[in-house]
Design an enzyme around this catalytic site. Structure first.
Site, PDB file in Angstrom:
ATOM      1  NE  ARG A  55      -2.784   0.252   3.407  1.00  0.00           N
ATOM      2  CZ  ARG A  55      -2.769   0.742   4.694  1.00  0.00           C
ATOM      3  NH1 ARG A  55      -2.646   2.005   4.667  1.00  0.00           N
ATOM      4  NH2 ARG A  55      -3.041   0.023   5.363  1.00  0.00           N
ATOM      5  CE1 TYR A 108     -13.888  11.684 -16.553  1.00  0.00           C
ATOM      6  CE2 TYR A 108     -12.764  11.748 -13.661  1.00  0.00           C
ATOM      7  CZ  TYR A 108     -14.060  11.054 -15.193  1.00  0.00           C
ATOM      8  OH  TYR A 108     -14.881   9.695 -14.738  1.00  0.00           O
ATOM      9  CG  ASP A 178      -6.253  15.917 -15.596  1.00  0.00           C
ATOM     10  OD1 ASP A 178      -5.071  15.312 -15.832  1.00  0.00           O
ATOM     11  OD2 ASP A 178      -6.826  15.219 -14.661  1.00  0.00           O
ATOM     12  CE  LYS A 203      -9.637   7.899 -19.331  1.00  0.00           C
ATOM     13  NZ  LYS A 203      -9.441   8.457 -17.850  1.00  0.00           N
TER      14      LYS A 203
END
Ligand SMILES: Cc1ncc(COP(=O)(O)O)c(C=O)c1O
Length: 403
Positions: A55, A108, A178, A203
């Site tokens: 993690r 987005y 971003d 993406k």
């Protein structure tokens, strides 16, 4: 290692120190053994470097982070299980109750939703700005962060990045970009004064539509905080297998991006002259308002474009339902071409007034242009646009006969 292509292939790679494996091994383990209790104590105290628990970090994801930092020109990077995990972990690490943040609209829809629905719940005031004048008007020393997409999803507007950076700098706000649409191959925000880059690595970085991932990149001390607060406590860690796939995808990022952009340019030029298409949003077109900005900042205009059709949702639905080679799905940046209707899907969390103000209309369709043959893509678009036109004519003649 200076060239982008070389970094895309080699950064973070190299022979595995344990085995000499040439490809980065998938360290599919949740935890790492301490050889004695003192080692465990020292690792947790930060006195020793090493892996504790996946993690927080893992050798496969670490190799990916090194590659991503090299590509963005960042001191360090932290990988996450999705773009939204990356964005939310960064926000939770950096912002606190009473702070303000501003963003340039549109972004987005999921990020928009997170800002409105989650950040405000924790006492952060959000300023939605439709242009740079609006941004300037809300900026003060209470604004701790300015967030934007240099190429906007889904309207493909290209912002004047250095102007945004200068405005934010004047009030000491952290500039977060971003960079999902351009990727570091087309644009590197840190070279233009931004502080932090985030990505949906789902993406173009992945490129093959087979994983979900995210990344935050920036200064080493901030990335240390992002890892030990945002990643460790929120828990959005990337799995080692996804990290391996991403490493593999990134090796071909430059050649894929060139192919996407070449195809997108051809498709945009074809659509520009089409009688069934009211507008084409693609900064590679000379006629596009963002063309000069794109030439200034981007290596190419990239692989996503949007078109506006007359007839709102019904016309878009006819068009989308008629596509045969394009897949009707959200996401973008895959080698396969994808098409979606942002207003009713990806951008549905946006308030209606904001959609209207920034052009996320019911007539807008987003096209993520893949690396198939451009002629085949154009043929598919042509037959689908004929369906829209045909239906419209039938509707018109029906209307005419009833009057
Ligand atoms: C520009 C942009 N940022 C962030 C995200 C969120 O990324 P993810 O879907 O990997 O969580 C997306 C997803 O579409 C996006 O397009």
């Amino acid at each position: 290692m200076s060239g982008f292509n070389t970094k895309a292939v080699h950064a973070g790679g190299g022979a595995d120190p344990q085995t000499g494996a040439h490809a980065t091994p998938i360290y599919q383990t949740s935890t790492f053994t301490y050889f004695d209790a003192e080692q465990g104590r020292a690792l947790f105290a930060g006195e020793k470097e090493g892996y504790i628990y996946t993690r927080i970090s893992n050798p496969t994801t670490r190799a990916l982070e090194v590659k991503l930092a090299a590509l963005e020109g960042a001191e360090d990077a932290v990988a996450f299980s999705s773009g939204m995990a990356a964005i939310s972990a960064l926000m939770v690490t950096v912002l606190k109750s009473g702070d303000e943040m501003a963003f340039l609209d549109p972004i987005y829809g999921g990020t928009d939703g997170f800002f409105q629905e989650i950040l405000t719940k924790f006492g952060v005031t959000i300023h939605r700005c439709h242009d740079l004048d609006a941004l300037q008007n809300v900026l003060s020393d209470r604004v701790k962060m300015v967030f934007f997409e240099p190429v906007t999803n889904p309207t493909l507007k290209v912002w004047d990045v250095e102007k945004v950076v200068n405005l934010a700098r004047a009030v000491g706000a952290l500039v977060v970009v971003d960079n999902t649409f351009p990727t570091p191959y087309l644009f590197r925000p840190l070279e233009h004064g931004a502080d932090v880059v985030v990505h949906s690595a789902t993406k173009y970085l992945s490129g093959h539509g087979d994983l979900i991932a995210g990344v935050v990149a920036g200064k080493a001390d901030l990335m240390h905080m992002v890892r030990f607060e945002g990643l460790r406590h929120l828990g959005g860690a990337l799995g080692p297998f996804e990290a391996f796939l991403l490493m593999r995808g990134i090796k071909t990022l430059p050649i894929r991006m060139d192919a996407h952009a070449r195809n997108a340019q051809k498709v945009a030029e074809y659509l520009q002259g089409h009688p069934a298409v009211r507008a084409v949003h693609y900064a590679g077109l000379r006629s596009h308002p963002s063309h000069e900005q794109a030439r200034r900042y981007l290596k190419s205009a990239g692989g996503v474009l949007a078109i506006e059709l007359d007839g709102g949702f019904a016309a878009c639905a006819r068009f989308l339902d008629s596509l045969k080679l394009f897949t009707q799905a959200v996401s973008l940046g895959d080698v396969e071409s994808l098409a979606c209707h942002p207003a009713s899907t990806t951008h549905s969390p946006m308030p209606e007034e904001a959609k209207k103000a920034v052009g996320v209309t019911d007539g807008l369709v987003r096209l993520s242009i893949g690396i198939e043959d451009a002629d085949d893509l154009i043929a598919d678009l042509e037959q689908a646009l004929r369906q829209v036109k045909g239906e419209d004519q039938r509707e018109l003649s029906f209307l005419g006969s009833s009057i």
